[in-house]
Design a protein around this motif. Sequence first.
Motif, PDB file in Angstrom:
ATOM      1  N   ARG A   1      15.805 -80.849 -70.792  1.00 27.29           N
ATOM      2  CA  ARG A   1      14.593 -81.009 -69.517  1.00 27.29           C
ATOM      3  C   ARG A   1      13.788 -82.230 -70.436  1.00 27.29           C
ATOM      4  O   ARG A   1      12.859 -81.608 -70.811  1.00 27.29           O
ATOM      5  CB  ARG A   1      14.236 -79.951 -68.460  1.00 27.29           C
ATOM      6  CG  ARG A   1      13.154 -80.771 -67.638  1.00 27.29           C
ATOM      7  CD  ARG A   1      12.537 -79.539 -66.816  1.00 27.29           C
ATOM      8  NE  ARG A   1      11.207 -79.740 -65.912  1.00 27.29           N
ATOM      9  CZ  ARG A   1      11.174 -80.003 -64.913  1.00 27.29           C
ATOM     10  NH1 ARG A   1      12.356 -80.246 -63.841  1.00 27.29           N
ATOM     11  NH2 ARG A   1      10.394 -80.637 -63.820  1.00 27.29           N
TER      12      ARG A   1
ATOM     13  N   ASP B   1      11.437 -83.545 -68.673  1.00 24.36           N
ATOM     14  CA  ASP B   1      10.386 -84.265 -67.299  1.00 24.36           C
ATOM     15  C   ASP B   1       8.925 -82.961 -67.178  1.00 24.36           C
ATOM     16  O   ASP B   1       9.669 -81.812 -67.843  1.00 24.36           O
ATOM     17  CB  ASP B   1      10.660 -83.618 -66.077  1.00 24.36           C
ATOM     18  CG  ASP B   1       9.775 -84.585 -65.330  1.00 24.36           C
ATOM     19  OD1 ASP B   1       8.539 -83.812 -65.507  1.00 24.36           O
ATOM     20  OD2 ASP B   1      10.963 -84.207 -63.800  1.00 24.36           O
TER      21      ASP B   1
ATOM     22  N   TRP C   1      12.187 -74.495 -62.889  1.00 16.54           N
ATOM     23  CA  TRP C   1      13.035 -74.886 -61.849  1.00 16.54           C
ATOM     24  C   TRP C   1      13.232 -72.887 -61.040  1.00 16.54           C
ATOM     25  O   TRP C   1      13.150 -72.411 -62.152  1.00 16.54           O
ATOM     26  CB  TRP C   1      15.035 -75.073 -62.626  1.00 16.54           C
ATOM     27  CG  TRP C   1      14.869 -75.093 -63.517  1.00 16.54           C
ATOM     28  CD1 TRP C   1      16.077 -73.419 -63.790  1.00 16.54           C
ATOM     29  CD2 TRP C   1      15.678 -75.027 -65.471  1.00 16.54           C
ATOM     30  NE1 TRP C   1      16.556 -73.648 -64.874  1.00 16.54           N
ATOM     31  CE2 TRP C   1      15.991 -74.110 -65.416  1.00 16.54           C
ATOM     32  CE3 TRP C   1      14.709 -76.199 -65.919  1.00 16.54           C
ATOM     33  CZ2 TRP C   1      16.263 -74.769 -67.109  1.00 16.54           C
ATOM     34  CZ3 TRP C   1      15.044 -76.256 -66.759  1.00 16.54           C
ATOM     35  CH2 TRP C   1      16.261 -75.460 -68.334  1.00 16.54           C
TER      36      TRP C   1
ATOM     37  N   ARG D   1       6.505 -81.770 -66.476  1.00 16.90           N
ATOM     38  CA  ARG D   1       6.046 -81.136 -65.715  1.00 16.90           C
ATOM     39  C   ARG D   1       6.459 -80.202 -64.882  1.00 16.90           C
ATOM     40  O   ARG D   1       7.279 -79.739 -64.974  1.00 16.90           O
ATOM     41  CB  ARG D   1       6.351 -81.686 -63.731  1.00 16.90           C
ATOM     42  CG  ARG D   1       5.646 -83.520 -63.371  1.00 16.90           C
ATOM     43  CD  ARG D   1       6.300 -84.457 -62.300  1.00 16.90           C
ATOM     44  NE  ARG D   1       7.640 -84.661 -62.487  1.00 16.90           N
ATOM     45  CZ  ARG D   1       8.157 -85.324 -61.562  1.00 16.90           C
ATOM     46  NH1 ARG D   1       8.155 -85.677 -60.839  1.00 16.90           N
ATOM     47  NH2 ARG D   1       9.224 -86.226 -62.397  1.00 16.90           N
ATOM     48  N   LYS D   2       5.893 -79.089 -64.252  1.00 12.65           N
ATOM     49  CA  LYS D   2       6.375 -77.524 -64.074  1.00 12.65           C
ATOM     50  C   LYS D   2       6.771 -77.709 -62.601  1.00 12.65           C
ATOM     51  O   LYS D   2       6.385 -77.896 -61.346  1.00 12.65           O
ATOM     52  CB  LYS D   2       4.852 -76.165 -63.898  1.00 12.65           C
ATOM     53  CG  LYS D   2       4.506 -77.165 -66.000  1.00 12.65           C
ATOM     54  CD  LYS D   2       5.063 -76.960 -66.660  1.00 12.65           C
ATOM     55  CE  LYS D   2       4.713 -76.894 -68.054  1.00 12.65           C
ATOM     56  NZ  LYS D   2       5.024 -76.905 -68.693  1.00 12.65           N
ATOM     57  N   GLY D   3       7.132 -75.934 -62.509  1.00 15.83           N
ATOM     58  CA  GLY D   3       7.988 -76.079 -60.921  1.00 15.83           C
ATOM     59  C   GLY D   3       8.385 -74.624 -60.938  1.00 15.83           C
ATOM     60  O   GLY D   3       8.498 -74.394 -61.811  1.00 15.83           O
TER      61      GLY D   3
ATOM     62  N   ASP E   1      15.877 -82.844 -65.286  1.00 15.68           N
ATOM     63  CA  ASP E   1      14.613 -83.829 -64.592  1.00 15.68           C
ATOM     64  C   ASP E   1      14.367 -83.312 -63.429  1.00 15.68           C
ATOM     65  O   ASP E   1      15.366 -83.223 -62.222  1.00 15.68           O
ATOM     66  CB  ASP E   1      14.456 -84.546 -65.228  1.00 15.68           C
ATOM     67  CG  ASP E   1      14.431 -85.070 -66.866  1.00 15.68           C
ATOM     68  OD1 ASP E   1      14.711 -84.026 -67.183  1.00 15.68           O
ATOM     69  OD2 ASP E   1      14.960 -85.868 -67.094  1.00 15.68           O
ATOM     70  N   GLY E   2      12.922 -83.739 -62.800  1.00 13.68           N
ATOM     71  CA  GLY E   2      12.402 -84.089 -61.588  1.00 13.68           C
ATOM     72  C   GLY E   2      11.985 -82.919 -61.361  1.00 13.68           C
ATOM     73  O   GLY E   2      11.838 -81.796 -61.697  1.00 13.68           O
ATOM     74  N   THR E   3      10.554 -82.516 -59.863  1.00 15.32           N
ATOM     75  CA  THR E   3      10.563 -81.797 -59.061  1.00 15.32           C
ATOM     76  C   THR E   3      11.545 -80.325 -58.718  1.00 15.32           C
ATOM     77  O   THR E   3      11.035 -79.358 -58.369  1.00 15.32           O
ATOM     78  CB  THR E   3       9.360 -81.798 -58.119  1.00 15.32           C
ATOM     79  OG1 THR E   3      10.241 -83.114 -57.584  1.00 15.32           O
ATOM     80  CG2 THR E   3       8.346 -83.080 -58.550  1.00 15.32           C
ATOM     81  N   GLU E   4      12.710 -81.218 -58.049  1.00 13.61           N
ATOM     82  CA  GLU E   4      13.281 -80.201 -57.891  1.00 13.61           C
ATOM     83  C   GLU E   4      14.519 -80.805 -58.202  1.00 13.61           C
ATOM     84  O   GLU E   4      14.944 -82.026 -58.458  1.00 13.61           O
ATOM     85  CB  GLU E   4      13.991 -80.668 -56.129  1.00 13.61           C
ATOM     86  CG  GLU E   4      12.650 -79.974 -55.441  1.00 13.61           C
ATOM     87  CD  GLU E   4      12.765 -78.947 -55.339  1.00 13.61           C
ATOM     88  OE1 GLU E   4      14.470 -77.777 -55.830  1.00 13.61           O
ATOM     89  OE2 GLU E   4      12.001 -77.718 -55.072  1.00 13.61           O
TER      90      GLU E   4
END
Length: 212
Positions: free
Chosen positions: A97, A99, A111, A101-103, A71-74
């Motif tokens: 994951r 989360d 990721w 959010r995309k990244g 999880d997490g933006t990073e």
Amino acid sequence: MPSIYFAGELFNAKHLIGNSALAIAIERQSNGEFICRLPQTLEQRSNSGQQIRDQDLEMLIDCDIAIFNFDGTEVDSGTVVEFMVAKFADIPSLLLRTDFRKGGDQGEHPWNLMMSYYPRTRTCLLDSISLYKEALAKGGHYHEASSRMLENIALRVVEELRLLLQAPPCLPAPLTAPVYDWLGMFAQFENPDSAQKIRIALKNKKSKGLLN
């Protein structure tokens, strides 16, 4: 009963409670087939940084399977290090994951691409807010919806863990002992007994058919 190393952030109450709750739900959904081992149960704030790291790596290598919370933006840097050690050790690994959010720099996973495409690894991508809304729509208080969402996540995880157990070892038999000897040395463990613990872990994994 396969033991599971549960890797992820453990820096605040949400992390600690979330890790514990999901670990318990996994054991419940698998009817005790999978037993989670949480690094947060080992950590003592009085220990040195190296002692904390060494304990976590020893536990990781000793476990049969590992779950990595991505999880997490990073993704948490400590979790990434543990994931790479697991791949060196040919430990079946689940990247989880929740989360939404995309990244990242790829289309397949949200990721960095350097953390993808490793053998004996499965990915479980879930949209936690959608799961929560679905659970909430079934009625009841928010804590009941949270419980339903948690059980749903745990059920998905258990399905992935069972598939992981079917994945054959990748590490060739002639390399297994040398690689595990290197695992006992490369991190410069503070405890002189660490290398022996890793050799015992290797013996146990071989007896279970988890390594060649």
